[in-house]
Design an enzyme around this catalytic site. Structure first.
Site, PDB file in Angstrom:
ATOM      1  N   ASP A  19     -16.942  -7.766 -48.947  1.00 10.17           N
ATOM      2  CA  ASP A  19     -16.135  -7.292 -47.922  1.00 10.17           C
ATOM      3  C   ASP A  19     -16.168  -8.189 -46.632  1.00 10.17           C
ATOM      4  O   ASP A  19     -16.907  -7.968 -45.827  1.00 10.17           O
ATOM      5  CB  ASP A  19     -16.626  -5.638 -47.462  1.00 10.17           C
ATOM      6  N   LEU A  69      -9.016  -1.827 -55.770  1.00 10.31           N
ATOM      7  CA  LEU A  69      -7.833  -1.587 -54.823  1.00 10.31           C
ATOM      8  C   LEU A  69      -7.431  -0.092 -54.556  1.00 10.31           C
ATOM      9  O   LEU A  69      -6.665   0.198 -53.964  1.00 10.31           O
ATOM     10  CB  LEU A  69      -7.001  -2.324 -55.204  1.00 10.31           C
ATOM     11  N   HIS A  72      -3.321   4.420 -55.813  1.00 11.04           N
ATOM     12  CA  HIS A  72      -2.809   5.815 -55.626  1.00 11.04           C
ATOM     13  C   HIS A  72      -1.207   5.679 -55.402  1.00 11.04           C
ATOM     14  O   HIS A  72      -0.761   5.347 -54.365  1.00 11.04           O
ATOM     15  CB  HIS A  72      -3.592   6.325 -54.501  1.00 11.04           C
ATOM     16  N   ASP A  73      -0.366   5.936 -56.357  1.00 17.20           N
ATOM     17  CA  ASP A  73       1.118   5.860 -56.322  1.00 17.20           C
ATOM     18  C   ASP A  73       1.711   6.794 -57.535  1.00 17.20           C
ATOM     19  O   ASP A  73       0.980   7.240 -58.230  1.00 17.20           O
ATOM     20  CB  ASP A  73       1.396   4.625 -56.187  1.00 17.20           C
ATOM     21  N   ILE A  74       3.070   6.550 -57.589  1.00 21.12           N
ATOM     22  CA  ILE A  74       3.550   7.405 -58.528  1.00 21.12           C
ATOM     23  C   ILE A  74       3.096   6.630 -59.942  1.00 21.12           C
ATOM     24  O   ILE A  74       2.876   5.450 -59.893  1.00 21.12           O
ATOM     25  CB  ILE A  74       5.373   7.546 -58.459  1.00 21.12           C
ATOM     26  N   PRO A  75       3.322   7.431 -61.283  1.00 18.64           N
ATOM     27  CA  PRO A  75       2.779   6.914 -62.347  1.00 18.64           C
ATOM     28  C   PRO A  75       3.072   5.543 -62.697  1.00 18.64           C
ATOM     29  O   PRO A  75       2.511   4.682 -63.188  1.00 18.64           O
ATOM     30  CB  PRO A  75       2.882   7.997 -63.335  1.00 18.64           C
ATOM     31  N   THR A  77       4.589   3.196 -60.913  1.00 16.27           N
ATOM     32  CA  THR A  77       4.340   1.911 -59.936  1.00 16.27           C
ATOM     33  C   THR A  77       2.821   1.844 -60.173  1.00 16.27           C
ATOM     34  O   THR A  77       2.496   0.459 -60.321  1.00 16.27           O
ATOM     35  CB  THR A  77       4.222   2.450 -58.407  1.00 16.27           C
ATOM     36  N   THR A 123     -17.041   8.193 -50.625  1.00 17.66           N
ATOM     37  CA  THR A 123     -18.466   8.266 -50.069  1.00 17.66           C
ATOM     38  C   THR A 123     -18.444   8.494 -48.290  1.00 17.66           C
ATOM     39  O   THR A 123     -19.527   8.899 -47.705  1.00 17.66           O
ATOM     40  CB  THR A 123     -19.293   7.315 -50.502  1.00 17.66           C
ATOM     41  N   ARG A 183     -28.058   2.373 -49.937  1.00 19.98           N
ATOM     42  CA  ARG A 183     -28.834   2.003 -48.459  1.00 19.98           C
ATOM     43  C   ARG A 183     -30.274   2.103 -48.975  1.00 19.98           C
ATOM     44  O   ARG A 183     -30.597   2.611 -49.936  1.00 19.98           O
ATOM     45  CB  ARG A 183     -28.662   3.023 -47.538  1.00 19.98           C
ATOM     46  N   GLN A 192     -20.825   5.643 -43.727  1.00 23.70           N
ATOM     47  CA  GLN A 192     -20.893   6.496 -45.016  1.00 23.70           C
ATOM     48  C   GLN A 192     -21.503   7.777 -44.883  1.00 23.70           C
ATOM     49  O   GLN A 192     -22.642   7.711 -43.872  1.00 23.70           O
ATOM     50  CB  GLN A 192     -21.732   5.706 -46.186  1.00 23.70           C
ATOM     51  N   ARG A 213     -23.247  -3.753 -47.377  1.00 24.93           N
ATOM     52  CA  ARG A 213     -23.636  -4.137 -46.067  1.00 24.93           C
ATOM     53  C   ARG A 213     -25.377  -4.042 -46.105  1.00 24.93           C
ATOM     54  O   ARG A 213     -25.895  -4.823 -45.387  1.00 24.93           O
ATOM     55  CB  ARG A 213     -23.259  -3.249 -44.788  1.00 24.93           C
TER      56      ARG A 213
HETATM   57  O1  C5P Z   1     -21.282  -1.603 -46.978  1.00 21.81           O
HETATM   58  P1  C5P Z   1     -21.178  -0.487 -47.951  1.00 21.81           P
HETATM   59  O2  C5P Z   1     -22.345  -0.228 -48.784  1.00 21.81           O
HETATM   60  O3  C5P Z   1     -20.975   0.761 -47.197  1.00 21.81           O
HETATM   61  O4  C5P Z   1     -20.019  -0.696 -48.833  1.00 21.81           O
HETATM   62  C1  C5P Z   1     -19.544   0.331 -49.895  1.00 21.81           C
HETATM   63  C2  C5P Z   1     -18.574  -0.552 -50.538  1.00 21.81           C
HETATM   64  O5  C5P Z   1     -18.191   0.468 -51.571  1.00 21.81           O
HETATM   65  C3  C5P Z   1     -17.116  -0.789 -49.747  1.00 21.81           C
HETATM   66  O6  C5P Z   1     -16.724  -2.104 -50.403  1.00 21.81           O
HETATM   67  C4  C5P Z   1     -16.261   0.351 -50.048  1.00 21.81           C
HETATM   68  O7  C5P Z   1     -14.825  -0.002 -50.282  1.00 21.81           O
HETATM   69  C5  C5P Z   1     -16.609   0.780 -51.544  1.00 21.81           C
HETATM   70  N1  C5P Z   1     -16.535   2.041 -51.977  1.00 21.81           N
HETATM   71  C6  C5P Z   1     -16.949   3.171 -51.098  1.00 21.81           C
HETATM   72  N2  C5P Z   1     -16.590   4.562 -51.556  1.00 21.81           N
HETATM   73  C7  C5P Z   1     -15.955   5.075 -52.726  1.00 21.81           C
HETATM   74  C8  C5P Z   1     -15.568   3.752 -53.358  1.00 21.81           C
HETATM   75  C9  C5P Z   1     -15.647   2.481 -53.103  1.00 21.81           C
HETATM   76  O8  C5P Z   1     -17.614   3.017 -50.096  1.00 21.81           O
HETATM   77  N3  C5P Z   1     -15.787   6.206 -53.067  1.00 21.81           N
END
Ligand code: C5P
Length: 239
Positions: A19, A69, A72-75, A77, A123, A183, A192, A213
């Site tokens: 990220d 990525l 989330h769009d129409i099927p 697409t 999350t 974490r 989160q 992170r």
């Molecule tokens: O830095 P951190 O541990 O919070 O990063 C979480 C990563 O997981 C981010 O890249 C975020 O886009 C991704 N993610 C998320 N929750 C989801 C799916 C993916 O936090 N449900």
């Protein structure tokens, strides 16, 4: 259990979430963890570097890429987008289960080499946040419904928080369970809301851990990386 008291179960894949804003920052982290092969690329980096650079990394650095990525769009697409990503050599990608079963089936149908996992509930969202967008079911019930939809569409698995992991792994044995929001003990959860430690996630059956992170913002990233490495069964390379 092996000699160090660790489980003999298949080791989860550990995806470092790149990220970061640009190619230079991403390559800095690849040099920092030279033996690591599994990276997650999200919107921030992908929209900056584009598919060609990502493909070059896959080919030249022999990386496994999880392209997150959250389509989330129409099927139609989503199916066409998945067909494009499939040609780039990406290993794993995400779609939002809230897109509905037809969208999920169309995505699955369009992929020949990539695994697709469905995002259940981000999350960063709590039950109160869901209520504010009109979803009044208890969070576990809402997640169960979305997981059933992923099963129906025959996706390879789901993205869930550590809080739902135990229940969801029991409902769908053999699927992929991707867990973000990792974490270390006593670390702040930042934005989160549903976080878990890596060892607890492994114990509850996570197949893929997303490390963001907690690693890249650590004071001593190489030390934290080694900490994660020590959680894995002896002899496993964290890659
Ligand atoms: O830095 P951190 O541990 O919070 O990063 C979480 C990563 O997981 C981010 O890249 C975020 O886009 C991704 N993610 C998320 N929750 C989801 C799916 C993916 O936090 N449900």
């Amino acid at each position: 259990m092996n000699a160090r008291g660790k489980s003999e179960k298949a080791s989860p894949r550990l995806w470092i979430a790149l990220d970061v804003p640009d190619e230079e920052a991403a390559e800095y982290w690849m040099r920092t963890f030279p033996q690591h092969r599994h990276y997650k690329i999200g919107m921030e980096l992908f929209y900056q570097i584009g598919p060609q650079r990502m493909r070059a990394w896959i080919e030249e650095k022999e990386l496994d890429i999880f392209l997150d990525l959250k389509l989330h769009d129409i099927p139609r697409t989503v199916a066409h987008a998945i067909a494009r990503l499939d040609k780039l050599g990406v290993r794993l990608t995400t779609i939002h289960l809230a897109g509905g079963v037809e969208m999920c089936e169309a995505a699955k149908e369009a992929s020949s080499t990539m695994d697709i996992v469905g995002v259940s509930v981000l999350t960063s969202l709590s039950e109160e946040d869901l209520a504010r967008i009109g979803i009044n079911d208890p969070l576990p019930e809402h997640i169960r419904r979305l997981v059933a939809l992923a099963q129906q569409a025959e996706l390879q698995g789901v993205v869930v928080s550590g809080q739902e992991l135990q229940e969801v792994t029991a409902i769908w044995p053999g699927a992929r369970f991707v867990v973000p929001g990792i974490r270390r003990q006593q670390e702040p959860s930042q934005d989160q809301k549903r976080v878990i430690t890596a060892s607890q996630a492994m114990l509850w059956g996570a197949t893929d851990l997303v490390i963001g992170r907690t690693l890249l913002h650590a004071r001593n990233p190489r030390g934290v990386y080694q900490e994660f490495q020590r959680l894995l069964p002896e002899g496993e390379i964290l890659s």
